[in-house]
Structure formats: C-alpha cells, structure tokens
Scaffold this motif. Structure first.
Motif, PDB file in Angstrom:
ATOM      1  N   LYS A  84       0.848  -1.185   0.000  1.00 25.89           N
ATOM      2  CA  LYS A  84       0.000   0.000   0.000  1.00 25.89           C
ATOM      3  C   LYS A  84       0.893   1.247   0.000  1.00 25.89           C
ATOM      4  O   LYS A  84       1.972   1.247   0.583  1.00 25.89           O
ATOM      5  CB  LYS A  84      -0.887   0.037   1.249  1.00 25.89           C
ATOM      6  CG  LYS A  84      -1.748  -1.197   1.416  1.00 25.89           C
ATOM      7  CD  LYS A  84      -2.818  -1.258   0.366  1.00 25.89           C
ATOM      8  CE  LYS A  84      -3.707  -2.472   0.609  1.00 25.89           C
ATOM      9  NZ  LYS A  84      -4.551  -2.795  -0.464  1.00 25.89           N
ATOM     10  N   PRO A  85       0.426   2.300  -0.640  1.00 29.95           N
ATOM     11  CA  PRO A  85       1.202   3.540  -0.590  1.00 29.95           C
ATOM     12  C   PRO A  85       1.256   4.076   0.842  1.00 29.95           C
ATOM     13  O   PRO A  85       0.343   3.853   1.637  1.00 29.95           O
ATOM     14  CB  PRO A  85       0.436   4.489  -1.508  1.00 29.95           C
ATOM     15  CG  PRO A  85      -0.849   3.831  -1.834  1.00 29.95           C
ATOM     16  CD  PRO A  85      -0.767   2.398  -1.422  1.00 29.95           C
ATOM     17  N   LEU A  86       2.359   4.750   1.143  1.00 29.22           N
ATOM     18  CA  LEU A  86       2.490   5.350   2.471  1.00 29.22           C
ATOM     19  C   LEU A  86       1.472   6.471   2.614  1.00 29.22           C
ATOM     20  O   LEU A  86       1.178   7.178   1.656  1.00 29.22           O
ATOM     21  CB  LEU A  86       3.901   5.907   2.660  1.00 29.22           C
ATOM     22  CG  LEU A  86       5.015   4.863   2.706  1.00 29.22           C
ATOM     23  CD1 LEU A  86       6.377   5.557   2.760  1.00 29.22           C
ATOM     24  CD2 LEU A  86       4.850   3.963   3.907  1.00 29.22           C
ATOM     25  N   PRO A  87       0.933   6.649   3.828  1.00 31.51           N
ATOM     26  CA  PRO A  87      -0.041   7.724   4.035  1.00 31.51           C
ATOM     27  C   PRO A  87       0.625   9.084   3.817  1.00 31.51           C
ATOM     28  O   PRO A  87       1.796   9.274   4.151  1.00 31.51           O
ATOM     29  CB  PRO A  87      -0.510   7.552   5.474  1.00 31.51           C
ATOM     30  CG  PRO A  87       0.389   6.545   6.084  1.00 31.51           C
ATOM     31  CD  PRO A  87       1.142   5.870   5.011  1.00 31.51           C
ATOM     32  N   ALA A  88      -0.130  10.016   3.269  1.00 30.47           N
ATOM     33  CA  ALA A  88       0.383  11.370   3.051  1.00 30.47           C
ATOM     34  C   ALA A  88       0.490  12.078   4.393  1.00 30.47           C
ATOM     35  O   ALA A  88      -0.235  11.803   5.317  1.00 30.47           O
ATOM     36  CB  ALA A  88      -0.538  12.133   2.115  1.00 30.47           C
TER      37      ALA A  88
END
Length: 99
Positions: A84-88
């Motif tokens: 999953k992409p890292l949280p902004a």
C-alpha cells in the motif's frame, strides 16, 4: 563430471521430441534452451536435428513466457493487496524515524 555419450544422429536433439515433458521450473527451461541454442549455433546438426531443436526451443520459450506471466500476475496481486502507498503527511509525526 562425465561427458555424455555421443548421440545417435537420428535421435531427437537432447533426447527430446515434441511430446517430451517440459522442465519443472523456469531456470531449468532457460538452461535447456541455452544448450539448444549453443548446439544450433555450432552448425553440426543435421536438418532433422535442427528442426527438432527448433520445435523444442519453441516449446521451451512458450513455457518460459507462461511462467513469467504467472509470476507477473502474482506480483500484481501482491502489489494490489499488500503493498500500500504510504499515508500522506509528515512521516516523523507518524513514527517514521523509528529505524
């Protein structure tokens, strides 16, 4: 390691015919394909042996492509479900400097 016995010129190249089972894994298929290519490039095969080598090589290439497609599909599944992409936001505020 002992040298293999000379092959009967009428025998299929590498002992394989069109119905021979494919190798158990990608690496074995690539190794066999490399050996076939080397023999074909050597220029010592008869016309019949060259044709048999070509057929076996085509089967090996198809097998390798299938294996690569399977792995690519597995990577897509993993990429979609677990990576999953890292949280902004600020990584430090989220404990990003715990290395």
């Amino acid at each position: 390691m002992a040298k293999p016995a000379p092959q009967d010129p009428a025998a299929p190249v590498g002992g394989h015919d069109g119905d021979a089972p494919l190798p158990g894994n990608y690496e074995a298929a690539v190794a066999e394909l490399e050996q076939l290519v080397a023999r074909m490039e050597g220029g010592t095969l008869s016309l019949e042996e060259s044709l048999a080598a070509y057929r076996r090589g085509a089967a090996l290439v198809a097998y390798c492509q299938q294996q690569l497609e399977k792995v690519e599909q597995q990577v897509r599944v993993l990429d979609g479900e677990t990576l999953k992409p890292l949280p902004a936001g600020n990584p430090a505020a989220e404990g990003g400097d715990d290395l």
